[in-house]
Design an enzyme around this catalytic site. Structure first.
Site, PDB file in Angstrom:
ATOM      1  CG  ASP A  26      49.885  -2.890 -57.335  1.00  0.00           C
ATOM      2  OD1 ASP A  26      49.587  -1.943 -57.907  1.00  0.00           O
ATOM      3  OD2 ASP A  26      50.630  -3.474 -58.069  1.00  0.00           O
ATOM      4  CG  ASN A  74      52.339   5.863 -57.820  1.00  0.00           C
ATOM      5  OD1 ASN A  74      52.189   5.472 -56.693  1.00  0.00           O
ATOM      6  ND2 ASN A  74      52.559   4.878 -58.927  1.00  0.00           N
TER       7      ASN A  74
HETATM    8  C1  IPE Z   1      53.555   0.436 -56.266  1.00  0.00           C
HETATM    9  O1  IPE Z   1      52.694   0.234 -57.039  1.00  0.00           O
HETATM   10  C2  IPE Z   1      53.112   1.955 -55.477  1.00  0.00           C
HETATM   11  C3  IPE Z   1      51.829   2.090 -54.614  1.00  0.00           C
HETATM   12  C4  IPE Z   1      50.988   0.889 -54.420  1.00  0.00           C
HETATM   13  C5  IPE Z   1      51.576   3.154 -54.308  1.00  0.00           C
HETATM   14  P1  IPE Z   1      52.810   0.487 -58.598  1.00  0.00           P
HETATM   15  O2  IPE Z   1      51.665  -0.007 -59.470  1.00  0.00           O
HETATM   16  O3  IPE Z   1      53.255   2.134 -58.732  1.00  0.00           O
HETATM   17  O4  IPE Z   1      54.243  -0.376 -58.947  1.00  0.00           O
HETATM   18  P2  IPE Z   1      54.614  -0.947 -60.233  1.00  0.00           P
HETATM   19  O5  IPE Z   1      54.786   0.103 -61.291  1.00  0.00           O
HETATM   20  O6  IPE Z   1      53.901  -1.831 -60.624  1.00  0.00           O
HETATM   21  O7  IPE Z   1      56.094  -1.256 -59.646  1.00  0.00           O
HETATM   22  C1  IPE Z   2      47.836   1.036 -56.898  1.00  0.00           C
HETATM   23  O1  IPE Z   2      47.094   0.519 -57.817  1.00  0.00           O
HETATM   24  C2  IPE Z   2      47.350   2.519 -56.518  1.00  0.00           C
HETATM   25  C3  IPE Z   2      48.595   3.555 -56.647  1.00  0.00           C
HETATM   26  C4  IPE Z   2      49.760   2.750 -57.271  1.00  0.00           C
HETATM   27  C5  IPE Z   2      48.464   4.676 -56.699  1.00  0.00           C
HETATM   28  P1  IPE Z   2      47.598   0.591 -59.402  1.00  0.00           P
HETATM   29  O2  IPE Z   2      46.788   1.917 -59.913  1.00  0.00           O
HETATM   30  O3  IPE Z   2      48.890   0.403 -59.339  1.00  0.00           O
HETATM   31  O4  IPE Z   2      46.719  -0.530 -59.856  1.00  0.00           O
HETATM   32  P2  IPE Z   2      47.174  -1.588 -61.066  1.00  0.00           P
HETATM   33  O5  IPE Z   2      48.431  -2.039 -60.671  1.00  0.00           O
HETATM   34  O6  IPE Z   2      47.167  -0.708 -62.306  1.00  0.00           O
HETATM   35  O7  IPE Z   2      46.194  -2.664 -61.425  1.00  0.00           O
HETATM   36 MG    MG Z   3      49.961  -0.926 -59.950  1.00  0.00          MG
END
Ligand code: IPE
Ligand code: IPE
Ligand code: MG
Length: 247
Positions: A26, A74
């Site tokens: 994340d 996602n």
């Molecule tokens: C969790 O991250 C899922 C992945 C890293 C694949 P998200 O960015 O989707 O999670 P939330 O929305 O902050 O809970």
């Molecule tokens: C994790 O990074 C990747 C996926 C969930 C696919 P994010 O895209 O959630 O990054 P932030 O949380 O917006 O910074």
């Molecule tokens: Mg995220």
């Protein structure tokens, strides 16, 4: 317990090295935003970092690394972001396929792949074929993965086998585990979440029953080998009682 193969900071923790580490990847979007770059650049940097950290895990003797790359939730993201992530997955799966045998890497995808493109599905199939005859370090990539969906799927598979008479015994925890994507793999001793959030976001709900958690504000693309050493050191200082009392 796995043996450390080289001499590094984590080497001092040899006795406490987890066999299985899971990471919620994340913070890619914020990493890019901090640099005034598009979110896709963050996903690219995150994917590069996965390669680096997976290599390090293999070097220090971790047996399994499970990463959360794309959740069942996602899909809510803008179409162009999802498309970009899928193109990155295509690129990395192709590169992995050409490397797995040479580098002794097994690879599994956890999740419902039926919603992925036919091209991605055939790449996943190819990684399964190679994994079936390669030995060594195993990377599990959670793609279109949700912990609740995994538990429902496992319950459905058991119900089917019970209805057809293939299985006659009443359900136990061990049996249900064998219907999970992670069948045959020890539960992760350590779950790491970079990116500053303190939640699981539907990751490994069944397998995390006694996992140790490690959170850090570091965004995933910046999460280094040193950070992993720190997480392993924190893990090794924990007192894991599993409901019992200290001897
Ligand atoms: C969790 O991250 C899922 C992945 C890293 C694949 P998200 O960015 O989707 O999670 P939330 O929305 O902050 O809970
Ligand atoms: C994790 O990074 C990747 C996926 C969930 C696919 P994010 O895209 O959630 O990054 P932030 O949380 O917006 O910074
Ligand atoms: Mg995220």
């Amino acid at each position: 317990m796995a043996e450390i193969k080289n001499n590094n900071a984590a080497g001092e923790q040899a006795k406490c090295l987890p066999r299985h580490i899971a990471i919620i990847l994340d913070g890619n979007g914020r990493w890019a935003k901090n640099r005034s770059m598009p979110r896709s650049a963050g996903h690219f940097a995150g994917a590069e970092n996965f390669r680096k950290i997976a290599t390090y895990c293999q070097e220090i003797g971790v047996e399994y690394l499970t990463v959360y790359a794309f959740s069942t939730e996602n899909w809510k993201r803008p179409e162009d972001e999802v498309g970009g992530i899928m193109r990155l997955l295509d690129k990395y799966l192709r590169e992995a396929i050409s490397d797995m045998e040479k580098k002794h890497i097994r690879m599994k995808v956890f999740g419902d792949v039926s919603r992925l493109s036919p091209e991605l599905q055939s790449l996943v199939k190819k990684t399964d074929e190679i994994t079936s005859h390669v030995e060594g370090f195993q990377a599990n990539i959670c793609l279109n993965y949700g912990g609740r969906a995994e538990i429902v799927r496992a319950a459905e598979l058991y119900a089917e086998d019970f209805a057809s008479g293939k299985v006659t015994e009443p359900l136990t925890e061990k049996m249900l585990s064998d219907y999970m994507y992670s069948a045959g793999i020890p539960d992760p001793e350590l779950i790491i979440r970079p990116g500053g959030e303190y939640r699981l976001s539907n990751f490994l709900l069944w397998q995390c029953a006694y996992s140790e958690f490690y959170y850090t504000d570091t965004l995933w693309p910046d999460f280094s080998e040193k950070e992993l050493d720190k997480a392993i050191a924190a893990y090794s200082s924990r007192d894991r009682r599993f409901g019992g009392v200290k001897a």
